[in-house]
Each structure stands twice: as structure tokens, then as C-alpha cells.
Design a protein around this motif. Structure first.
Motif, mmCIF file in Angstrom:
data_model
loop_
_atom_site.group_PDB
_atom_site.id
_atom_site.type_symbol
_atom_site.label_atom_id
_atom_site.label_comp_id
_atom_site.label_asym_id
_atom_site.label_seq_id
_atom_site.Cartn_x
_atom_site.Cartn_y
_atom_site.Cartn_z
ATOM 1 N N LEU A 27 25.653 83.862 -99.042
ATOM 2 C CA LEU A 27 26.682 83.828 -100.089
ATOM 3 C C LEU A 27 26.592 82.520 -100.892
ATOM 4 C CD1 LEU A 27 29.112 85.770 -100.755
ATOM 5 C CD2 LEU A 27 30.544 84.110 -99.558
ATOM 6 N N SER A 28 26.459 81.410 -100.180
ATOM 7 C CA SER A 28 26.374 80.101 -100.841
ATOM 8 C C SER A 28 25.127 79.995 -101.714
ATOM 9 C CB SER A 28 26.331 78.983 -99.804
ATOM 10 O OG SER A 28 27.582 78.825 -99.238
ATOM 11 N N LEU A 29 24.002 80.452 -101.177
ATOM 12 C CA LEU A 29 22.749 80.363 -101.937
ATOM 13 C C LEU A 29 22.764 81.281 -103.148
ATOM 14 C CD1 LEU A 29 20.248 80.178 -98.948
ATOM 15 C CD2 LEU A 29 20.487 78.435 -100.712
ATOM 16 N N ALA A 30 23.429 82.421 -103.018
ATOM 17 C CA ALA A 30 23.432 83.396 -104.118
ATOM 18 C C ALA A 30 24.375 82.983 -105.244
ATOM 19 C CB ALA A 30 23.813 84.776 -103.579
ATOM 20 N N LEU A 31 25.511 82.412 -104.878
ATOM 21 C CA LEU A 31 26.539 82.186 -105.903
ATOM 22 C C LEU A 31 26.525 80.782 -106.524
ATOM 23 C CD1 LEU A 31 29.467 84.164 -104.263
ATOM 24 C CD2 LEU A 31 27.920 84.908 -106.069
ATOM 25 N N HIS A 32 25.953 79.810 -105.837
ATOM 26 C CA HIS A 32 25.853 78.442 -106.387
ATOM 27 C C HIS A 32 27.186 77.895 -106.908
ATOM 28 C CE1 HIS A 32 21.551 78.135 -106.026
ATOM 29 N NE2 HIS A 32 21.394 79.279 -106.657
ATOM 30 N N SER A 33 28.251 78.192 -106.237
ATOM 31 C CA SER A 33 29.552 77.694 -106.705
ATOM 32 C C SER A 33 30.124 76.736 -105.657
ATOM 33 C CB SER A 33 30.504 78.878 -106.915
ATOM 34 O OG SER A 33 31.840 78.445 -106.826
ATOM 35 N N ASP A 34 30.483 75.526 -106.099
ATOM 36 C CA ASP A 34 31.019 74.532 -105.156
ATOM 37 C C ASP A 34 32.308 75.016 -104.501
ATOM 38 O OD1 ASP A 34 28.951 72.883 -105.576
ATOM 39 O OD2 ASP A 34 30.025 71.413 -106.816
ATOM 40 N N ASP A 35 33.151 75.665 -105.301
ATOM 41 C CA ASP A 35 34.434 76.132 -104.765
ATOM 42 C C ASP A 35 34.226 77.200 -103.688
ATOM 43 O OD1 ASP A 35 35.813 74.423 -106.372
ATOM 44 O OD2 ASP A 35 36.231 75.901 -107.944
ATOM 45 N N ILE A 36 33.343 78.144 -103.986
ATOM 46 C CA ILE A 36 33.084 79.214 -103.005
ATOM 47 C C ILE A 36 32.431 78.631 -101.755
ATOM 48 C CG2 ILE A 36 31.635 81.260 -102.554
ATOM 49 C CD1 ILE A 36 32.346 82.200 -105.358
ATOM 50 N N PHE A 91 32.835 77.318 -96.181
ATOM 51 C CA PHE A 91 32.725 76.319 -95.107
ATOM 52 C C PHE A 91 34.042 76.222 -94.330
ATOM 53 C CE2 PHE A 91 30.364 72.074 -94.238
ATOM 54 C CZ PHE A 91 30.562 72.248 -92.881
ATOM 55 N N ALA A 92 35.156 76.167 -95.077
ATOM 56 C CA ALA A 92 36.461 76.049 -94.404
ATOM 57 C C ALA A 92 36.725 77.267 -93.515
ATOM 58 C CB ALA A 92 37.565 75.900 -95.443
ATOM 59 N N ILE A 93 36.429 78.465 -94.052
ATOM 60 C CA ILE A 93 36.672 79.695 -93.265
ATOM 61 C C ILE A 93 35.774 79.712 -92.024
ATOM 62 C CG2 ILE A 93 36.416 82.218 -93.263
ATOM 63 C CD1 ILE A 93 37.246 82.122 -96.257
ATOM 64 N N MET A 94 34.484 79.357 -92.225
ATOM 65 C CA MET A 94 33.558 79.406 -91.096
ATOM 66 C C MET A 94 33.858 78.325 -90.054
ATOM 67 S SD MET A 94 31.802 82.022 -91.229
ATOM 68 C CE MET A 94 30.884 81.620 -89.750
ATOM 69 N N ALA A 95 34.294 77.148 -90.522
ATOM 70 C CA ALA A 95 34.663 76.091 -89.560
ATOM 71 C C ALA A 95 35.848 76.554 -88.721
ATOM 72 C CB ALA A 95 34.997 74.798 -90.293
ATOM 73 N N LEU A 96 36.758 77.268 -89.384
ATOM 74 C CA LEU A 96 37.953 77.753 -88.694
ATOM 75 C C LEU A 96 37.625 78.911 -87.732
ATOM 76 C CD1 LEU A 96 40.865 76.743 -89.025
ATOM 77 C CD2 LEU A 96 41.289 78.659 -90.558
ATOM 78 N N VAL A 97 36.804 79.859 -88.238
ATOM 79 C CA VAL A 97 36.507 81.056 -87.427
ATOM 80 C C VAL A 97 35.327 80.814 -86.481
ATOM 81 C CG1 VAL A 97 35.782 83.488 -87.535
ATOM 82 C CG2 VAL A 97 37.384 82.587 -89.228
ATOM 83 N N GLY A 98 34.202 80.355 -87.055
ATOM 84 C CA GLY A 98 32.949 80.252 -86.298
ATOM 85 C C GLY A 98 32.878 79.044 -85.381
ATOM 86 N N GLU A 99 33.734 78.057 -85.611
ATOM 87 C CA GLU A 99 33.705 76.883 -84.739
ATOM 88 C C GLU A 99 35.006 76.756 -83.932
ATOM 89 O OE1 GLU A 99 30.729 73.655 -86.498
ATOM 90 O OE2 GLU A 99 32.473 73.938 -87.789
ATOM 91 N N VAL A 100 36.121 76.490 -84.628
ATOM 92 C CA VAL A 100 37.380 76.283 -83.880
ATOM 93 C C VAL A 100 37.777 77.568 -83.138
ATOM 94 C CG1 VAL A 100 39.821 75.705 -84.059
ATOM 95 C CG2 VAL A 100 38.162 74.481 -85.457
ATOM 96 N N GLY A 101 37.767 78.703 -83.855
ATOM 97 C CA GLY A 101 38.177 79.975 -83.241
ATOM 98 C C GLY A 101 37.257 80.364 -82.100
ATOM 99 N N PHE A 102 35.941 80.292 -82.355
ATOM 100 C CA PHE A 102 34.960 80.645 -81.329
ATOM 101 C C PHE A 102 35.055 79.692 -80.136
ATOM 102 C CE2 PHE A 102 30.376 80.524 -79.860
ATOM 103 C CZ PHE A 102 30.425 81.757 -79.221
ATOM 104 N N GLY A 103 35.253 78.401 -80.425
ATOM 105 C CA GLY A 103 35.389 77.410 -79.352
ATOM 106 C C GLY A 103 36.602 77.687 -78.479
ATOM 107 N N LEU A 104 37.722 78.040 -79.106
ATOM 108 C CA LEU A 104 38.933 78.347 -78.328
ATOM 109 C C LEU A 104 38.721 79.606 -77.480
ATOM 110 C CD1 LEU A 104 41.699 77.565 -80.991
ATOM 111 C CD2 LEU A 104 41.147 76.225 -78.946
ATOM 112 N N TYR A 105 38.004 80.571 -78.062
ATOM 113 C CA TYR A 105 37.687 81.794 -77.315
ATOM 114 C C TYR A 105 36.827 81.464 -76.087
ATOM 115 C CZ TYR A 105 34.914 85.978 -76.263
ATOM 116 O OH TYR A 105 34.253 86.984 -75.622
ATOM 117 N N LEU A 106 35.852 80.564 -76.276
ATOM 118 C CA LEU A 106 34.993 80.149 -75.156
ATOM 119 C C LEU A 106 35.795 79.442 -74.071
ATOM 120 C CD1 LEU A 106 31.837 78.688 -76.962
ATOM 121 C CD2 LEU A 106 32.033 80.831 -75.763
#
Lengths: 195, 102
Positions: A149-158, A163-178
């Protein structure tokens, strides 16, 4: 010894299967590392976006996280009660990810976020495949989707939003699940070995 | 009558087989980790691990960690070979038993 009967032999085979699965659960989950890095990434994003001295945000947060992670790693390895080859292999994947990411963090000025997404996706998918663990494979695929998504859209906001969503889901959320899984496994019922 | 493979009686006992399976996937494992995974009592596990040690199948090393004495167990080469032989014999026996139904 006299030959055991068919039922007994099958019981032994089942016991071996259960123990192989049980041995896999011996791996430490390291959920706290995911939570730590996720919190670090969110803190850096928030600092860069909303606070003064934003150009200090990433360096300060990442090197702080690295120092805490190294201290935490030593503490966990000192208390580890089992050392498995699979655990060493998984640990190797994450050390290699850390090394590659450090180089990218210092030298990659063009696509640092995309590189991070891709490498983190790779580390998660590889760990998930080694552990035959679909949840972690799915997390890795999410990181790759965010990279695409990042490579395709080249938008800083996106990119920041991803990044914020993935840090929340893929790191904090996944870490809490672990961490929750680790706690559940510690209190799981004992395996019946006839002991 | 074809020769049936013998099952090693040292490995065949349930708790010892379970312990050897866990140790086969580890570099080394601490006593309490084995005990927790096997659901055994300290005494019972000690007896079985001693038998494996006497047979030369496992090796114990004792060291202090966080000021507590810990016993770490690992399979010896002889133990790994015995475990693999046992698996082979088990498969072979089950294979022979299963063949008429295949």
C-alpha cells in the motif's frame, strides 16, 4: 522384552506426537518485545507529528527501545528453562531482522518505512512458517500488505496512518495476544503421561 | 515368521519415552520444565531420569542460576541413537500390524 500389543504401541505413538507438540510450546513467546517496539513506534510517530524537536523522535525512541530490548533479552535468556534448536532458529531470524533494520534505519533515506514493513513481514512470516503458526503468518502478510500500500500510493499521510494501524495491531495487539497465550500455557492442564 | 524388532525397555516406559521425546527436540531442558510438561511428580521424574542416566541415554549438568541450583538434562549421542532406533522399531511394528488392513 516381550512384544507390546497393538493398543500399547499406538498409545506410545500418540504420546510421542503429543510430546513433540508440547516441546514446541516450550518456546518463549517474547510478547513483551512486540509490545515494547509497538509502543516505541507509536511514541515516535506521535512525537514527530505533534511535539517539538520532531527530528529527534525516531532516533531517541528507537535507540531507547533497542537498549531496553537488549536488557530484556538477556534477562529472559538467563531465566530460560529449555533451549531448543527451533528456538535458536527463531531467535536467529529476529536478530537478523534487527541487524538489517539497523542498517536500513541508518542508511536508507528513500524508503525506510517500506523497508521496515517488508522486513518485519518477512520475519513474521518466516517465524510463523517455522512454528506452523497461522496467526503469526497472518500478521506477516498484513505487514506486507501495508508495504504494498505504501509503495503503491506514495502518500506520507497514508504511510503514517498505515504505520500507526500496524504498530497498534501487528505489534502492540499481537504482543498482548502472545503474552496472554504465554500466561494461558503456564496454567494449562498437565499432559497425561501416565506419571 | 519374520523377525520383529525389539523395543528398548529403557525407552518404552511412558514417562521415559515422553521425556526423551521432549529432550530430542531440545538442546537441553531444566528439570522443572520437564516436570511441568510431563505432569510428573519430582520423585517419579527423578527415578525415571536416573534410569535414563544409568543407561547413558541422558546427561545431567548442574549449575546455579539466580542463586538456585538447577539441573539441566540433554540427550547423549547414545540416547539419541536409542530413541531413533525405538521410533524405527515402533513404526516397523505398527506397519506390520497395519499391513493386513491397508
Amino acid at each position: 522384552m516381550s512384544q507390546a500389543n497393538d493398543h500399547e504401541l499406538r498409545q506410545r505413538l500418540e504420546l510421542i506426537d503429543r510430546m513433540v507438540a508440547e516441546g514446541r510450546r516450550g518456546l518463549e513467546y517474547y510478547g513483551s518485545f512486540f509490545v515494547l517496539w509497538g509502543a516505541g513506534h507509536l511514541a515516535a510517530l506521535a512525537w514527530q507529528s505533534f511535539l517539538p524537536y520532531g527530528n529527534w523522535a525516531w532516533g531517541t525512541c528507537m535507540w531507547t527501545c533497542a537498549a531496553i530490548a537488549i536488557a530484556l533479552g538477556f534477562r529472559i535468556s538467563r531465566r530460560q528453562r529449555v533451549h531448543t534448536r527451533l528456538g535458536q532458529a527463531i531467535g536467529g531470524i529476529w536478530w537478523a531482522f534487527g541487524g538489517a533494520m539497523t542498517i536500513a534505519f541508518i542508511f536508507d533515506r528513500q524508503h525506510p518505512i517500506e523497508t521496515f514493513f517488508l522486513l518485519l513481514g518477512m520475519a513474521n512470516v518466516t517465524s510463523g512458517l517455522a512454528l506452523r503458526w497461522r496467526t503469526q503468518i497472518a500478521v506477516g502478510l498484513l505487514w506486507w500488505a501495508a508495504a504494498g500500500l505504501s509503495l503503491a500510493l506514495h502518500s506520507d499521510d497514508i504511510q503514517r496512518l498505515a504505520f500507526a494501524i500496524m504498530a497498534l495491531v501487528g505489534e502492540v495487539g499481537f504482543g498482548l495476544y502472545l503474552m496472554a497465550s504465554e500466561r494461558r500455557d503456564r496454567t494449562a492442564s498437565k499432559v497425561d503421561t501416565g506419571a | 515368521v519374520p523377525d520383529l524388532p525389539e523395543l528398548d525397555p529403557v525407552v518404552h516406559a511412558q514417562l521415559r519415552l515422553a521425556a526423551m521425546t521432549l529432550l530430542n527436540s531440545s538442546e537441553e531442558a531444566e528439570f522443572t520444565w520437564l516436570r511441568d510438561r510431563l505432569g510428573a511428580t519430582d520423585g517419579n521424574l527423578s527415578v525415571h531420569l536416573s534410569k535414563l542416566e544409568e543407561a547413558g541415554y541422558i546427561k545431567v549438568s548442574k549449575r546455579f542460576e539466580e542463586r538456585k541450583p538447577r539441573s539441566f538434562y540433554r540427550l547423549t549421542d547414545k540416547g539419541r541413537a536409542a530413541y531413533l532406533r525405538y521410533l524405527e522399531a515402533l513404526r516397523s511394528l505398527l506397519g506390520k500390524d497395519l499391513s493386513p488392513r491397508d
